[in-house]
Design a protein around this motif. Structure first.
Motif, short mmCIF file in Angstrom:
data_model
loop_
_atom_site.label_atom_id
_atom_site.label_comp_id
_atom_site.label_asym_id
_atom_site.label_seq_id
_atom_site.Cartn_x
_atom_site.Cartn_y
_atom_site.Cartn_z
N PRO A 48 0.99 -1.24 0.05
CA PRO A 48 0.06 -0.05 0.04
C PRO A 48 0.90 1.14 0.00
O PRO A 48 2.01 1.25 0.51
CB PRO A 48 -0.79 -0.23 1.40
CG PRO A 48 -0.22 -1.28 2.22
CD PRO A 48 0.70 -2.10 1.13
N ARG A 49 0.20 2.40 -0.69
CA ARG A 49 1.02 3.67 -0.43
C ARG A 49 1.28 4.01 1.00
O ARG A 49 0.13 4.07 1.84
CB ARG A 49 0.37 4.58 -1.11
CG ARG A 49 0.74 5.91 -1.22
CD ARG A 49 0.01 7.19 -1.64
NE ARG A 49 -1.17 7.23 -0.96
CZ ARG A 49 -1.09 8.28 0.05
NH1 ARG A 49 -0.11 9.01 0.14
NH2 ARG A 49 -2.21 8.38 0.71
N ILE A 50 2.54 4.36 1.39
CA ILE A 50 2.91 4.78 2.76
C ILE A 50 2.12 6.12 2.78
O ILE A 50 2.56 6.82 1.94
CB ILE A 50 4.23 4.64 2.89
CG1 ILE A 50 4.77 3.22 2.77
CG2 ILE A 50 4.80 5.15 4.25
CD1 ILE A 50 6.25 3.25 2.65
N VAL A 51 1.77 6.41 3.96
CA VAL A 51 1.25 7.55 4.39
C VAL A 51 2.30 8.90 4.22
O VAL A 51 3.55 8.64 4.82
CB VAL A 51 0.51 7.61 5.85
CG1 VAL A 51 0.24 9.07 6.12
CG2 VAL A 51 -0.61 6.84 5.98
N GLY A 52 2.11 9.74 3.54
CA GLY A 52 3.07 10.96 3.26
C GLY A 52 3.68 10.74 2.00
O GLY A 52 4.49 11.76 1.81
N HIS A 53 3.49 9.68 1.47
CA HIS A 53 4.28 9.34 0.40
C HIS A 53 3.17 9.89 -1.09
O HIS A 53 2.16 9.63 -0.88
CB HIS A 53 4.80 7.89 -0.01
CG HIS A 53 5.92 7.72 0.89
ND1 HIS A 53 7.20 7.19 0.31
CD2 HIS A 53 6.36 7.61 2.10
CE1 HIS A 53 8.03 6.95 1.27
NE2 HIS A 53 7.58 7.26 2.36
N LYS A 58 1.34 9.91 -4.23
CA LYS A 58 0.20 8.82 -4.89
C LYS A 58 0.97 8.43 -6.04
O LYS A 58 1.49 9.30 -7.04
CB LYS A 58 -1.16 9.38 -5.12
CG LYS A 58 -1.75 9.70 -3.73
CD LYS A 58 -3.19 10.03 -4.14
CE LYS A 58 -3.87 10.17 -2.71
NZ LYS A 58 -3.35 11.08 -1.65
N GLU A 81 -2.07 15.16 4.19
CA GLU A 81 -0.97 14.14 4.72
C GLU A 81 0.48 15.00 4.84
O GLU A 81 0.80 15.52 3.85
CB GLU A 81 -0.62 12.93 3.94
CG GLU A 81 -1.81 11.94 4.05
CD GLU A 81 -1.61 10.72 3.15
OE1 GLU A 81 -0.40 10.77 2.54
OE2 GLU A 81 -2.56 10.06 2.80
N VAL A 82 1.08 14.97 6.06
CA VAL A 82 2.44 15.54 6.13
C VAL A 82 3.49 14.58 5.21
O VAL A 82 3.36 13.34 5.34
CB VAL A 82 2.80 15.30 7.40
CG1 VAL A 82 4.24 15.79 7.52
CG2 VAL A 82 1.93 16.27 8.51
N PRO A 83 3.91 15.21 4.11
CA PRO A 83 4.91 14.31 3.34
C PRO A 83 5.90 13.72 4.02
O PRO A 83 6.44 14.31 5.06
CB PRO A 83 5.33 15.33 2.47
CG PRO A 83 5.10 16.96 2.83
CD PRO A 83 4.11 16.76 3.89
N SER A 84 6.37 12.57 3.42
CA SER A 84 7.35 11.91 4.13
C SER A 84 8.58 12.33 4.31
O SER A 84 8.94 13.33 3.37
CB SER A 84 7.45 10.52 3.01
OG SER A 84 8.80 10.02 3.30
N ILE A 110 0.82 4.53 9.50
CA ILE A 110 1.67 4.89 8.40
C ILE A 110 1.38 4.17 7.16
O ILE A 110 1.84 4.31 6.20
CB ILE A 110 3.01 5.04 8.79
CG1 ILE A 110 3.21 5.63 10.04
CG2 ILE A 110 3.78 5.82 7.77
CD1 ILE A 110 2.91 7.26 10.02
N GLN A 111 0.57 3.17 7.44
CA GLN A 111 0.21 2.10 6.23
C GLN A 111 1.68 1.33 5.82
O GLN A 111 1.75 1.01 4.60
CB GLN A 111 -0.52 2.55 4.98
CG GLN A 111 -1.34 1.67 4.76
CD GLN A 111 -2.55 2.22 3.76
OE1 GLN A 111 -2.98 3.55 4.01
NE2 GLN A 111 -2.77 1.63 2.82
N LEU A 112 2.68 1.22 6.87
CA LEU A 112 3.92 0.29 6.45
C LEU A 112 3.53 -1.25 6.45
O LEU A 112 2.16 -1.41 6.93
CB LEU A 112 5.00 0.73 7.24
CG LEU A 112 5.33 2.10 7.61
CD1 LEU A 112 6.25 2.22 8.71
CD2 LEU A 112 5.92 2.49 6.52
N GLN A 113 4.56 -2.10 5.96
CA GLN A 113 4.11 -3.31 6.09
C GLN A 113 5.17 -3.91 7.00
O GLN A 113 6.09 -4.38 6.52
CB GLN A 113 4.48 -3.85 4.68
CG GLN A 113 3.33 -3.42 3.54
CD GLN A 113 2.05 -4.08 3.71
OE1 GLN A 113 1.79 -5.15 3.61
NE2 GLN A 113 1.13 -3.06 3.96
#
Lengths: 350, 509
Positions: free
Chosen positions: A338-343, A345, B260-263, B388-391
């Motif tokens: 999934p797209r990581i939050v803050g990355h 699209k 969303e705060v950018p990475s 953060i929707q990491l895996q």
């Protein structure tokens, strides 16, 4: 006052592997009861033999690998493998066939890959496929389900035990007298010989959707699956993926040409469809892990199952489909992150 | 009056609904701790470098007087928490991430608690230029009191360089057990609102959201009442769902603004500035009352103390004194944590002092049994709860094999270390700790690379210099030789004689 040092977080996790595996075993109980009801006590023998050899195989490998035997055996994962094997095998299976499957599952498929969590292939299915290829005759011996008006012989405890231990029947029984083709075999053979599905529907062994008896095992399996979903032991994506992957092509073919294709309902309630969707494909270790990946993974299993059943040389295809999709798991996981939050699209893949 | 309202909120991925465990510590009012006879004031109470002491040992100081000045870009000054005498500047156990002990100013209280008087208080900040106001805030020693202790003034100075749209005060306090912000909003809401007004002026913003979790009705009531009295339409209360970690800075921005705060970026990249409600109150106290940051409310709680409570105490108060206010330890106390149970840091002794960052002193009885880790079964529950929707299941795999490239590709550096994945892991893998270590290794590797690169450049520069010098010398020699040849044999003999004479004179000397 002085204290110990530790890393955050300081909250005890609410679950553990053993409890997850135990719940999977509980969820199989309704299906097991139905299985024994329709196909006799052989299931219990198979389960015991599979359990003994799974435990022995795992224990031996753990010792060889210098891992703690008790704590790892205590996670019940080998018992889940044993149970799935027992479901996959015919009720009448000589003990050495079951033992081969169990040992292959544990020794080769599980521990040669590094044990729980590291195995690429579903151990139960790997073990099952090995005996399916190595002992094709034994794996074909299914009896008719115990249903009043069917020509069945419900085996006694003695008959079953004798066959399981020696592979022979008492003199008054013969292999041919009790063995019956499974609905999947019948339909496959029928369709290949130009009978229509409608004709086959009138056979006494056929029920409302799938084979009689088999339908009910399917229902009871689904009850256990639903319970696992409720308990959040499994998530909906894989079962939904499997069922869609199977029913969608089955439905399309049946819709356009119902004469030469079996109905989706038949495929849903035959063979290992429901067990596969809820209990086999959902083995977390060998399945894809991202939500999107799980849908794809499940869909692949369903679709391959249909393809094998319809066009392959084996009557059922769940085991092969699962193993084939196991191979695709790392790629699916990589491509469906999934797209990581803050990355930003991004487009498909990455 | 602006009542708390639920606006269209952004949605957080994952997160956990954790038991609050806050009832016990919020049953009583905030207790004021007495000033202890000795205070231990660490020089590092902020993210940057240690502050520099500006007092001598033996010197008498007043409460609120500057005792250490900011040093470096991310440092903050430190003020005397009470009046008394500086008796030592020495290492002392501290509860920070910088190591087990740190340099502390040891202050012996004179029991008088006489305050240093700052002029022009209350400061008429409305007529001040924002830059001057920020400079004043810097002098108050104020740092982010949510636990990150980033110097507030520097954060604001950075913020005003970006186009801003939202000021968000963080009153979410989503971690279990911690209730100091809750109590602050209940009992000192006016100061929070006063701080909000100052911040709006400093940032040139005409609106401010105060975000409070839905499980804090009393705090919302306190704020709403104070807001009714203040009648400032620019301040709006915003209720956010009770789900951990909604109080993380970036997560709160996402919840409140749906941005969303950018990475690798900051909330200012999406026009937001987030300040803790406690920080706002501290700013108000400094600007309005002339009291720099010398005390804070902290929650002393957990099943390891007899009666959990919130305590307002001076910075530098030994934690053992705070435990006494909470009725002392229970028999089962076995683990002390500064901060919350999800992100706090365990300390080995209660001699550590209260610092600006200490929002909670948590004493627990039972902890996770060690050596209980099993292999990952890839159930993916961690990925479902990761905000953060990491895996994490993939990251764990790559962390075990030290695969830096894949760790980066899978966003290890985006991990906020909230600890959610640990809690749902059936294999009891300490994922957060593993990720923290992997990050540290990655930083080390990057440092190593940078050092090697610097060494390479240095070596190349030196080689080039030596080569150049050599060439220069050769050219000079060649020039002299040419000149000598041009001058003829007599001249050469003369030069040789001169050299011989010179050598002889040198020998005689």
């Amino acid at each position: 006052m002085d204290f110990e040092r530790r890393d955050a977080p300081f909250v005890t996790p609410s679950t553990d592997v053993a409890s997850v595996m135990r719940q999977v075993l509980y969820a199989l109980i309704p299906a097991a009861l139905a299985y024994v009801w329709y196909f006799g006590p052989g299931f219990i023998f198979n389960l015991l033999i599979a359990a003994i050899f799974c435990a022995a195989g795992e224990a031996a490998m753990l010792r060889l690998r210098h891992r703690p035997v008790e704590t790892v055996l205590g996670d019940f994962s080998a018992m889940v493998t044993a149970a799935l094997l027992a479901f996959a095998l015919p009720a009448l299976t000589p003990w050495w066939v079951t033992a081969t499957a169990a040992l292959f599952a544990m020794v080769v498929a599980k521990h040669l890959y590094g044990g729980l969590g590291f195995n690429l292939f579903n151990p139960a299915m790997a073990g099952y496929v090995v005996v399916l290829v190595a002992f094709p005759m034994d794996l074909n011996l299914w009896t008719a389900p115990r249903i009043g008006d069917l020509d069945y012989h419900y085996l006694s405890l003695y008959e079953t035990a004798r066959y399981t231990l020696t592979g022979t029947f008492p003199d008054y029984l013969s292999f041919d007298a009790i063995s019956r083709a499974t609905p999947l075999d019948v339909v496959k053979a029928g369709l290949n010989s130009m009978s229509t599905f409608e004709e086959m529907r009138s056979y006494p062994m056929m029920g409302d959707f799938g084979g009689r008896g088999w339908e009910w095992i399917g229902n009871f399996t689904a009850i256990g699956g639903a319970w696992l979903l409720l308990r959040k032991i499994i998530r909906w994506q894989i079962p939904v993926g499997v069922l869609t992957g199977l029913l969608l092509p089955a439905g399309l073919f049946y819709f356009f040409d119902p004469a030469v294709h079996a109905s989706p309902g038949f495929y849903l309630f035959s063979g290992g469809t429901i067990l596969g969707a809820f209990f086999i494909a959902t083995d977390p270790v060998t399945a894809a892990t991202s939500p999107r990946g799980r849908l794809i993974y499940g869909f692949g299993i369903g679709f391959l199952t249909y393809a094998i059943r319809r066009w392959g040389s084996y009557a059922d295809g769940v085991a092969f489909a699962v193993l084939l999709m196991n191979m695709a798991t790392p790629a699916i996981d990589y491509l469906t992150r999934p797209r990581i939050v803050g990355h930003p699209k991004k487009t498909w893949g990455r | 009056m602006t009542a708390a309202a639920t606006y269209d909120l952004g949605k957080l991925h994952g997160g956990l609904r954790l038991p609050g465990e806050k009832e016990a510590s919020t049953a009583r009012h905030v207790q004021t701790a007495t000033v202890p006879p000795q205070l231990f004031i660490p020089l590092t109470q902020h993210v940057g470098e240690a502050a520099q002491p500006v007092i001598d040992i033996g010197e008498a100081v007043l409460k609120g007087q500057l005792i250490a000045t900011a040093y470096g870009s991310l440092s903050a000054p430190i003020h005397a928490p009470t009046s008394g005498k500086v008796v030592a500047i020495e290492p002392w156990p501290v509860s920070q991430r910088h190591g087990e002990t740190g340099p502390c100013i040891v202050l012996e209280s004179d029991g008088e608690d006489v305050a240093f008087r700052y002029e022009n208080r209350p400061l008429r900040y409305e007529s001040m230029a924002p830059d001057d106001l920020l400079q004043t805030i810097l002098d108050g020693g104020i740092v982010g009191l949510g636990g990150a202790v980033f110097p507030t003034a520097q954060k604001l100075m950075q913020a005003v360089t970006a186009p801003l749209t939202h000021l968000i005060l963080n009153g979410v306090e989503c971690e279990p057990y911690i209730s100091c912000d809750d109590m602050l909003m209940r009992e000192q809401a006016a100061e929070v609102l006063g701080g909000a007004q100052i911040l709006m002026h400093a940032l040139g913003l005409g609106n401010c959201f105060i975000a409070v979790e839905s499980d804090k009705p009393d705090a919302i009531h306190g704020l709403a009442t104070a807001l009714g009295e203040l009648d400032d339409k620019r301040i709006v209360l915003k209720q956010v769902p009770t789900i951990y970690p909604s109080g993380g800075e970036d997560q709160l921005v996402q919840l409140v603004t749906n941005l969303e705060v950018p990475s690798g970026g900051l909330p200012t990249d999406v026009g937001c500035v987030v300040q803790n409600v406690g920080t706002a109150a501290a700013i108000y106290r400094w600007i309005h009352d002339g009291e720099p940051l010398i005390s804070r409310i902290t929650t002393v709680t957990g099943d390891g103390v007899v009666s959990p409570v919130n305590v307002e105490a001076r910075i530098g108060t030994p934690v053992s004194e705070l435990i006494a206010i909470a009725g002392g330890y229970t028999e089962r106390a076995s683990q002390m944590i500064v901060g919350g149970p999800m992100t706090g840091k365990s300390v080995t002794t209660d001699r550590v002092p209260l610092v600006k960052a200490s929002n909670c002193i948590l004493v627990l009885s039972d902890v996770i049994p060690p050596d209980d880790e099993k292999p990952c079964i890839r159930c993916g529950e961690c990925a479902l709860v990761c905000p953060i929707q990491l895996q994490p299941q993939q990251l764990y795999w790559f962390a075990c094999s030290d695969n830096e490239k894949q760790l980066r590709a899978h966003g290890l550096t985006d991990c906020i270390e909230c600890g959610c994945c640990d809690l749902v892991c059936p294999s009891h893998i300490p994922l957060t700790a593993d990720f923290r270590q992997a990050k540290a290794r990655m930083r080390e590797m990057a440092d190593e690379k940078a050092r090697a690169e610097r060494a390479r450049l240095r070596f190349e520069a030196r080689s080039a210099r030596l080569q150049q010098e050599q060439a220069e010398r050769e050219r000079q020699l060649a020039g002299q030789k040419q000149a000598a040849l041009r001058a003829g044999p007599d001249a050469i003999r003369e030069i040789l004689d001169r050299n011989r004479d010179k050598n002889r004179q040198d020998d005689e000397a």
